[in-house]
Design a protein around this motif. Structure first.
Motif, short mmCIF file in Angstrom:
data_model
loop_
_atom_site.label_atom_id
_atom_site.label_comp_id
_atom_site.label_asym_id
_atom_site.label_seq_id
_atom_site.Cartn_x
_atom_site.Cartn_y
_atom_site.Cartn_z
N GLN A 11 4.28 -30.30 -14.94
CA GLN A 11 3.19 -31.28 -14.87
C GLN A 11 2.82 -31.68 -13.45
OE1 GLN A 11 5.49 -33.69 -17.77
NE2 GLN A 11 3.45 -34.45 -18.29
N PHE A 157 -5.24 -37.86 -11.28
CA PHE A 157 -4.14 -38.81 -11.39
C PHE A 157 -2.97 -38.28 -10.57
CE2 PHE A 157 -0.40 -40.79 -13.18
CZ PHE A 157 -0.80 -42.12 -13.27
N VAL A 159 1.01 -38.94 -8.52
CA VAL A 159 2.27 -39.68 -8.46
C VAL A 159 2.97 -39.36 -7.13
CG1 VAL A 159 2.67 -39.73 -10.97
CG2 VAL A 159 3.57 -37.82 -9.62
N ASP A 164 3.40 -44.18 -9.55
CA ASP A 164 4.22 -43.83 -10.70
C ASP A 164 3.41 -43.32 -11.88
OD1 ASP A 164 3.08 -46.51 -11.20
OD2 ASP A 164 4.26 -46.41 -13.04
N TYR A 165 4.14 -42.69 -12.79
CA TYR A 165 3.65 -42.47 -14.15
C TYR A 165 4.72 -43.08 -15.05
CZ TYR A 165 2.51 -40.39 -18.61
OH TYR A 165 2.21 -40.23 -19.94
N ASN A 166 4.39 -44.12 -15.79
CA ASN A 166 5.38 -44.84 -16.60
C ASN A 166 6.63 -45.20 -15.78
OD1 ASN A 166 3.73 -44.81 -18.78
ND2 ASN A 166 4.78 -43.14 -19.84
N TYR A 169 8.72 -41.27 -10.82
CA TYR A 169 8.21 -40.44 -9.71
C TYR A 169 7.83 -41.21 -8.45
CZ TYR A 169 7.60 -37.25 -13.67
OH TYR A 169 7.79 -36.50 -14.78
N ARG A 170 8.11 -42.50 -8.39
CA ARG A 170 7.74 -43.28 -7.20
C ARG A 170 8.45 -42.76 -5.95
NH1 ARG A 170 4.92 -47.99 -8.66
NH2 ARG A 170 5.51 -48.95 -10.63
N PHE A 178 -0.60 -35.19 -11.20
CA PHE A 178 0.23 -35.26 -12.38
C PHE A 178 -0.63 -35.01 -13.61
CE2 PHE A 178 2.39 -37.48 -15.87
CZ PHE A 178 3.66 -36.94 -15.76
N ARG A 180 -1.08 -35.48 -17.26
CA ARG A 180 -0.52 -36.33 -18.30
C ARG A 180 -0.51 -35.67 -19.67
NH1 ARG A 180 -3.63 -41.80 -16.49
NH2 ARG A 180 -5.15 -40.24 -15.85
#
Ligand code: IMP
Ligand code: MG
Length: 181
Positions: A11, A157, A159, A164-166, A169-170, A178, A180
């Protein structure tokens, strides 16, 4: 999965490398230091996305300044449709008569930043400017000024580097598109 980097693949597709990010941040740190020399500067990080950028950016600066953090959230998951934003953690410092620089990870719709600018203006800072690592003009709903920016992105989108994603990945040291799925 990619052998050199297990995070790259599936992803995730790296679009800005760690090297490019570091180079840009060093450049921004230098510019901001020059622009604010001799002024009482407060850098305000917008939690939580801007934390990595804030730390690395301020390490590249060579003038005195204070740092503080603020946190905003959208009342609705559909921030795009309602645009309702509120402060969930306010500043600890007073910004009255100070030179204020808001540090953002990404300016996307501009809704959070638009709200922040309106709110912080009422506290009468000497001036109020914006520094963002990433800028996505194509998704703007509200027009907001961006005084310093790292990179312009198209409508994707991403990361990494604080984003982040949820909440994941920060910590990536690069910026990746990313998917999704
Ligand atoms: P706004 O749409 O400009 O109000 O941005 C709101 C917040 O959404 C940003 O500060 C980010 O924390 C988050 N955000 C916007 N676009 C992305 C993205 O592509 N990846 C991860 N977070 C994002
Ligand atoms: Mg944010």
């Amino acid at each position: 999965m990619n052998e050199q980097n297990p995070y790259n693949g599936n992803q995730l597709k790296i679009i800005i490398t760690q090297e490019q990010v570091e180079e840009k941040i060093a450049e921004l740190g230098k510019r901001i230091s020059n622009d604010y020399a001799g002024k009482e500067l407060i850098m305000i990080g917008v939690l939580r996305g801007s934390t990595y950028f804030m730390v690395d950016l301020t390490r590249k600066m060579h003038v005195p300044f204070a740092i503080d953090f603020i946190s905003v959230s959208h009342y609705s998951e559909q921030a795009d449709s309602t645009g309702v934003v509120r402060i969930t953690k306010d500043l600890d410092l007073s910004i009255t008569d100070k030179h204020v620089l808001i540090v953002e990870d990404i300016v996307d719709t501009g809704l959070s930043l638009g709200y922040l600018l309106r709110n912080l203006k009422t506290r009468n800072p000497a001036d109020l400017k914006v520094c963002t690592l990433l800028n996505v003009e194509a998704r703007r709903i509200v027009e907001v000024p961006v005084d310093y920016k790292g990179f312009d992105l198209s409508n994707i989108f991403v990361v990494g580097y604080g984003l982040d994603y949820n909440e994941k990945y920060r910590n990536l040291q690069f910026i990746a598109e990313f998917d999704r799925l």
